[in-house]
Design a protein around this motif. Structure first.
Motif, PDB file in Angstrom:
ATOM      1  N   ARG A 276      35.015  35.487  38.719  1.00 39.94           N
ATOM      2  CA  ARG A 276      34.933  34.287  39.546  1.00 39.94           C
ATOM      3  C   ARG A 276      33.618  34.396  40.314  1.00 39.94           C
ATOM      4  NH1 ARG A 276      38.285  33.721  36.480  1.00 39.94           N
ATOM      5  NH2 ARG A 276      40.472  33.130  36.701  1.00 39.94           N
ATOM      6  N   ILE A 277      32.633  33.614  39.915  1.00 38.07           N
ATOM      7  CA  ILE A 277      31.293  33.801  40.466  1.00 38.07           C
ATOM      8  C   ILE A 277      31.217  33.483  41.949  1.00 38.07           C
ATOM      9  CG2 ILE A 277      30.187  33.418  38.243  1.00 38.07           C
ATOM     10  CD1 ILE A 277      29.477  30.597  39.176  1.00 38.07           C
ATOM     11  N   GLU A 278      32.198  32.751  42.478  1.00 36.37           N
ATOM     12  CA  GLU A 278      32.196  32.418  43.906  1.00 36.37           C
ATOM     13  C   GLU A 278      32.794  33.532  44.753  1.00 36.37           C
ATOM     14  OE1 GLU A 278      36.084  31.060  42.151  1.00 36.37           O
ATOM     15  OE2 GLU A 278      33.954  30.944  41.594  1.00 36.37           O
ATOM     16  N   ASP A 279      33.228  34.638  44.131  1.00 37.33           N
ATOM     17  CA  ASP A 279      33.863  35.750  44.837  1.00 37.33           C
ATOM     18  C   ASP A 279      32.948  36.972  44.769  1.00 37.33           C
ATOM     19  OD1 ASP A 279      35.400  37.858  45.751  1.00 37.33           O
ATOM     20  OD2 ASP A 279      37.241  37.229  44.719  1.00 37.33           O
ATOM     21  N   PRO A 280      32.106  37.211  45.785  1.00 38.39           N
ATOM     22  CA  PRO A 280      31.144  38.323  45.736  1.00 38.39           C
ATOM     23  C   PRO A 280      31.804  39.685  45.580  1.00 38.39           C
ATOM     24  CG  PRO A 280      30.607  36.808  47.521  1.00 38.39           C
ATOM     25  CD  PRO A 280      31.963  36.412  47.017  1.00 38.39           C
ATOM     26  N   GLU A 281      32.942  39.898  46.240  1.00 36.64           N
ATOM     27  CA  GLU A 281      33.599  41.197  46.137  1.00 36.64           C
ATOM     28  C   GLU A 281      34.091  41.459  44.724  1.00 36.64           C
ATOM     29  OE1 GLU A 281      36.631  41.618  49.064  1.00 36.64           O
ATOM     30  OE2 GLU A 281      35.245  41.460  50.766  1.00 36.64           O
ATOM     31  N   LEU A 282      34.621  40.438  44.070  1.00 31.50           N
ATOM     32  CA  LEU A 282      35.049  40.590  42.686  1.00 31.50           C
ATOM     33  C   LEU A 282      33.848  40.831  41.778  1.00 31.50           C
ATOM     34  CD1 LEU A 282      37.187  40.498  40.456  1.00 31.50           C
ATOM     35  CD2 LEU A 282      36.929  37.992  40.414  1.00 31.50           C
ATOM     36  N   CYS A 283      32.749  40.125  42.021  1.00 29.77           N
ATOM     37  CA  CYS A 283      31.535  40.348  41.223  1.00 29.77           C
ATOM     38  C   CYS A 283      31.096  41.808  41.307  1.00 29.77           C
ATOM     39  CB  CYS A 283      30.409  39.433  41.695  1.00 29.77           C
ATOM     40  SG  CYS A 283      30.646  37.687  41.296  1.00 29.77           S
ATOM     41  N   LEU A 284      31.146  42.369  42.511  1.00 33.22           N
ATOM     42  CA  LEU A 284      30.735  43.761  42.686  1.00 33.22           C
ATOM     43  C   LEU A 284      31.683  44.703  41.953  1.00 33.22           C
ATOM     44  CD1 LEU A 284      28.800  45.769  43.973  1.00 33.22           C
ATOM     45  CD2 LEU A 284      30.254  45.760  46.022  1.00 33.22           C
ATOM     46  N   ARG A 285      32.985  44.444  42.031  1.00 31.03           N
ATOM     47  CA  ARG A 285      33.946  45.308  41.349  1.00 31.03           C
ATOM     48  C   ARG A 285      33.752  45.251  39.827  1.00 31.03           C
ATOM     49  NH1 ARG A 285      37.694  43.104  45.000  1.00 31.03           N
ATOM     50  NH2 ARG A 285      38.689  41.874  43.348  1.00 31.03           N
ATOM     51  N   LEU A 286      33.539  44.062  39.305  1.00 28.98           N
ATOM     52  CA  LEU A 286      33.353  43.939  37.864  1.00 28.98           C
ATOM     53  C   LEU A 286      32.054  44.595  37.420  1.00 28.98           C
ATOM     54  CD1 LEU A 286      34.574  40.274  37.206  1.00 28.98           C
ATOM     55  CD2 LEU A 286      35.799  42.417  36.779  1.00 28.98           C
ATOM     56  N   PHE A 287      31.013  44.421  38.210  1.00 31.89           N
ATOM     57  CA  PHE A 287      29.739  45.085  37.908  1.00 31.89           C
ATOM     58  C   PHE A 287      29.937  46.598  37.847  1.00 31.89           C
ATOM     59  CE2 PHE A 287      26.262  47.398  40.053  1.00 31.89           C
ATOM     60  CZ  PHE A 287      25.288  47.308  39.078  1.00 31.89           C
ATOM     61  N   LYS A 288      30.588  47.156  38.856  1.00 34.76           N
ATOM     62  CA  LYS A 288      30.799  48.601  38.903  1.00 34.76           C
ATOM     63  C   LYS A 288      31.652  49.094  37.739  1.00 34.76           C
ATOM     64  CE  LYS A 288      30.357  49.386  43.898  1.00 34.76           C
ATOM     65  NZ  LYS A 288      31.061  49.826  45.133  1.00 34.76           N
ATOM     66  N   SER A 289      32.553  48.253  37.265  1.00 30.96           N
ATOM     67  CA  SER A 289      33.459  48.671  36.196  1.00 30.96           C
ATOM     68  C   SER A 289      32.730  48.935  34.883  1.00 30.96           C
ATOM     69  CB  SER A 289      34.555  47.627  35.984  1.00 30.96           C
ATOM     70  OG  SER A 289      34.067  46.474  35.310  1.00 30.96           O
ATOM     71  N   ASN A 290      31.468  48.516  34.782  1.00 33.11           N
ATOM     72  CA  ASN A 290      30.711  48.776  33.565  1.00 33.11           C
ATOM     73  C   ASN A 290      30.455  50.255  33.338  1.00 33.11           C
ATOM     74  OD1 ASN A 290      29.719  46.265  31.952  1.00 33.11           O
ATOM     75  ND2 ASN A 290      29.721  45.657  34.116  1.00 33.11           N
ATOM     76  N   LYS A 291      30.545  51.050  34.386  1.00 27.99           N
ATOM     77  CA  LYS A 291      30.500  52.504  34.226  1.00 27.99           C
ATOM     78  C   LYS A 291      31.613  52.965  33.287  1.00 27.99           C
ATOM     79  CE  LYS A 291      31.796  56.531  36.991  1.00 27.99           C
ATOM     80  NZ  LYS A 291      32.123  56.993  38.374  1.00 27.99           N
ATOM     81  N   HIS A 292      32.810  52.397  33.464  1.00 29.17           N
ATOM     82  CA  HIS A 292      33.941  52.780  32.622  1.00 29.17           C
ATOM     83  C   HIS A 292      33.783  52.230  31.204  1.00 29.17           C
ATOM     84  CE1 HIS A 292      35.703  54.207  36.300  1.00 29.17           C
ATOM     85  NE2 HIS A 292      35.673  52.994  36.832  1.00 29.17           N
ATOM     86  N   ALA A 293      33.232  51.021  31.092  1.00 28.11           N
ATOM     87  CA  ALA A 293      32.982  50.461  29.765  1.00 28.11           C
ATOM     88  C   ALA A 293      32.030  51.365  28.979  1.00 28.11           C
ATOM     89  CB  ALA A 293      32.403  49.055  29.889  1.00 28.11           C
ATOM     90  N   GLY A 294      30.937  51.778  29.630  1.00 28.23           N
ATOM     91  CA  GLY A 294      29.982  52.652  28.970  1.00 28.23           C
ATOM     92  C   GLY A 294      30.564  54.006  28.632  1.00 28.23           C
TER      93      GLY A 294
END
Length: 310
Positions: A276-294
């Motif tokens: 949800r691009i209007e939710d900065p906290e969610l954006c940050l959590r999803l961004f950080k989750s890319n560590k687990h994807a990698g």
């Protein structure tokens, strides 16, 4: 200035704020050791390529040392890059709510102190790089040009995430340079896939600052895509999966690597669904989750390398 007021706004309650000596905290914040996610994201393509190259070579004898050296190098060079970024962006950072508490705009360190600290980190990175063959050393040094120009890209192009991708994906080339002393088509395709991944996750990250960026004239793919971000992520994340898959097929990997890629793809798809691009906290959590994807992809490649070397 109290330590509480010196803390970076979007990173509180971490080990730097609570355990590090007071004198060291501004420097650790410059290096983003209070927010190591960027170092992990820089590291992942390094580890992917190291494992894939070891699997192709059917030799994992040097892989543990390579993994450790890439870990050290990624953290110190990301620190040097962030310090350079903060030096060049100190006036812009002072105008953005999330970044005005960083060490330079808040006055915790001077520009000269930050520059000296950047040099120290770069020297440590060079020492790590010198442990590899000559071709790998030259390949690593070549990345510095991209790192140097990146901070200026958001002033002149809507696509600074491409330049970030070129820099943050460089490790996809390094594993082959270290293992074989060359860069072949497999490495280049892996590099292209990693670039697409970076464009995707950094677009999510940039949505945190979209409003402030619009006010001060900073460009990004987040502002460019706007309401069409989900469709753009389908494109770039999808391209990442396809290109990495082509690299894996070129490297003749076995089933563990394909399982890792499937898990990686599923993780990226879940990010798109949840965003949800209007939710900065969610954006940050999803961004950080890319560590687990990698890490999921790396686990598959590592298992593949061990299996092929047996």
């Amino acid at each position: 200035m109290s330590d509480a007021s010196a803390r970076v706004a979007d990173s509180t309650g971490n080990w730097v704020d609570t355990l590090a000596p007071q004198w060291a905290r501004p420097y650790l914040r410059l290096s983003r050791f209070d927010r190591p996610i960027g170092s992990w994201l820089l590291l992942m393509p390094c580890w992917w390529s190291a494992a894939l190259a070891a699997g192709i070579a059917h030799d994992v004898s040097r892989l543990p040392l390579t993994i450790v050296l890439f870990f050290i190098g990624a953290f110190v060079m990301r620190g040097a890059g962030c310090t350079w970024n903060d030096i060049t962006d100190r006036e812009l950072d002072a105008r953005v709510e999330r970044t005005r508490s960083r060490p330079l705009p808040s006055g915790q360190v001077s520009t000269k102190q930050a520059t000296a600290f950047m040099v120290v980190q770069a020297v440590i990175g060079l020492v790590v790089l010198l442990q590899f063959n000559r071709f790998a050393v030259l390949t690593g040094i070549a990345s510095l040009l991209i790192v140097a120009i990146y901070p200026f890209m958001k002033r002149i192009t809507w696509w600074p995430q491409i330049v970030l991708g070129l820099a943050f994906s460089w490790g996809a080339l390094m594993g082959f340079a270290v293992t074989f002393g060359r860069i072949d088509v497999t490495a280049l395709v892996l590099y292209a896939g990693a670039i697409s991944w970076v464009i995707g996750y950094d677009t999510i990250y940039a949505h945190q600052d979209a409003e402030d960026d619009a006010l001060i004239g900073i460009k990004s793919t987040a502002r460019l895509f706007g309401a069409h971000t989900h469709q753009a992520l389908v494109l770039f994340y999808g391209l990442a999966v396809v290109l990495i898959g082509v690299a894996l097929a070129s490297g003749d990997v076995r089933w563990p690597a394909w399982l890792g890629l499937a898990a990686f793809a599923a993780h990226l798809a879940s990010q798109i669904v949840r965003l949800r691009i209007e939710d900065p906290e969610l954006c940050l959590r999803l961004f950080k989750s890319n560590k687990h994807a990698g890490a999921l992809l790396f686990a598959g490649l590592l298992a593949d390398a061990v299996m092929r070397a047996a």
